[in-house]
Design a protein around this motif. Structure first.
Motif: not given
Length: 369
Positions: A350, A353-354
């Motif tokens: 996560k 991907r941020s």
């Protein structure tokens, strides 16, 4: 009945419970049956995947594989009278169970054992420019422990390319790239790599080339040489980053540092190459969980990465008896459980991907070629 006659393969589903796939040589690729996936690798080992209190993995023994191939053949024989004519034409030259089992001997005539590939290269044409790994001293890795590092001569490599072409036949159409193996193949001299890439492009035109390299060997090529290799077809360079924390790198006996990695990745990106960085999740246990994650993410932020690059997050698998286990026990480090590693992997994915980067799972337990 659904069927697809692709330019690279044949797939058909006689009912919602079954899907069969074949390459254009007529070799079985995979079967989906009742929620279980069966995948045949190029040496005709059959890998089974299913969900039962989590993801389960197994490999059929030779007798089980024979029975599986025979069962698939019986099913197809029963279906032939009701299949569309164009599909029947595709299946007419399919391999028999005996022919599929014979693939193991043919595979071993062409290849030494292929120990590992990045997941996006499972459908590559592997060309073994080298055998083994130039370093082969990382405490967690035994992929190449059974063989010394060896470089193929130009004559050996040319013969190998011809044998690989013959082995794949029309099945090569299913392949999406060429992977120059084994470990650290890109550590070869520039002139040797030039010739190998030229032969590769001649044999497999249009297929992009990828390969492994470590930071400490990668810096031996000049920026101009990397650009030239890119012009010869090299597209992606995979690096076992493992961790952005120097203390972890030293603990697993991985040469190089975060600073070395940042410099090397910048050189590769300047040459127009894509990179694939492999980052372990769970290495160093609970004591290193947070510093390892933070240093690794911070290193990624400093790199000139873009949407064409890949960040692979690999659940760390500790094998009893390895040097890593002995060192971890001596240092008093607490290993993370599999559920804890999975939670950490999801969190890191996560965060990666941020940053606008591609993050994907890389589970070495599910490798097949």
């Amino acid at each position: 009945m659904k069927h697809h006659l692709y330019p690279h393969s044949t797939t058909f589903s006689p009912d919602p419970q079954r899907v069969f796939s074949f390459d254009l040589e007529g070799r079985l690729i995979s079967v989906f049956k009742g929620g279980v996936v069966y995948k045949r690798d190029l040496s005709s080992n059959v890998h089974v995947r299913y969900q039962q209190e989590g993801r389960q993995r197994e490999v059929l023994n030779p007798e089980q594989a024979r029975r599986f191939f025979e069962d698939v053949e019986r099913q197809i024989q029963d279906l032939l009278p009701i299949l569309p004519e164009d599909l029947v034409c595709r299946l007419r030259d399919r391999y028999t169970p005996d022919q599929l089992l014979d693939q193991k001997a043919k595979f071993l005539q062409v290849y030494r054992p292929i120990s590992i590939l990045p997941p996006d290269q499972y459908l590559s044409v592997v060309l073994q420019a080298t055998e083994g790994c130039t370093w082969n001293k990382c405490t967690f890795c035994n992929f190449y422990a059974d063989r010394p590092f060896k470089v193929k001569t130009p004559e050996e490599f040319a013969k190998h390319v011809q044998e690989v072409q013959a082995f794949f036949g029309e099945g090569v159409r299913l392949r999406k790239s060429v992977f120059l193996a084994d470990g650290n193949a890109l550590a070869l001299s520039f002139s040797r790599l030039q010739e190998m890439l030229f032969q590769t492009r001649q044999a497999f035109p249009g297929l992009p080339v990828a390969s492994f390299i470590d930071v400490f060997t990668g810096s031996r090529h000049t920026p101009e040489e990397w650009t030239a290799l890119k012009d010869l077809g090299l597209q992606r360079v995979f690096i076992g980053m493992e961790s952005g924390l120097d203390e972890v790198l030293r603990f697993i006996n991985k040469p190089g540092s975060q600073a070395d990695l940042l410099e090397f990745v910048s050189e590769l990106k300047h040459a127009g190459l894509q990179v694939g960085l492999i980052l372990m999740v769970g290495v160093g246990g609970h004591e290193f969980r947070e510093p390892h994650a933070e240093a690794s993410l911070e290193a990624l932020k400093k790199m000139p990465l873009d949407a064409g690059d890949l960040i692979y997050l690999s659940p760390f698998v500790e094998h009893p008896g390895f040097t890593y286990s002995e060192k971890r026990e001596a240092a008093g480090l607490t290993p993370m459980s599999e559920p804890e590693v999975e939670t950490e992997l999801a969190l890191m994915a996560k965060r990666v991907r941020s940053m606008g980067l591609k993050a994907a799972r890389y589970d070495i337990r599910e490798f097949l070629y």
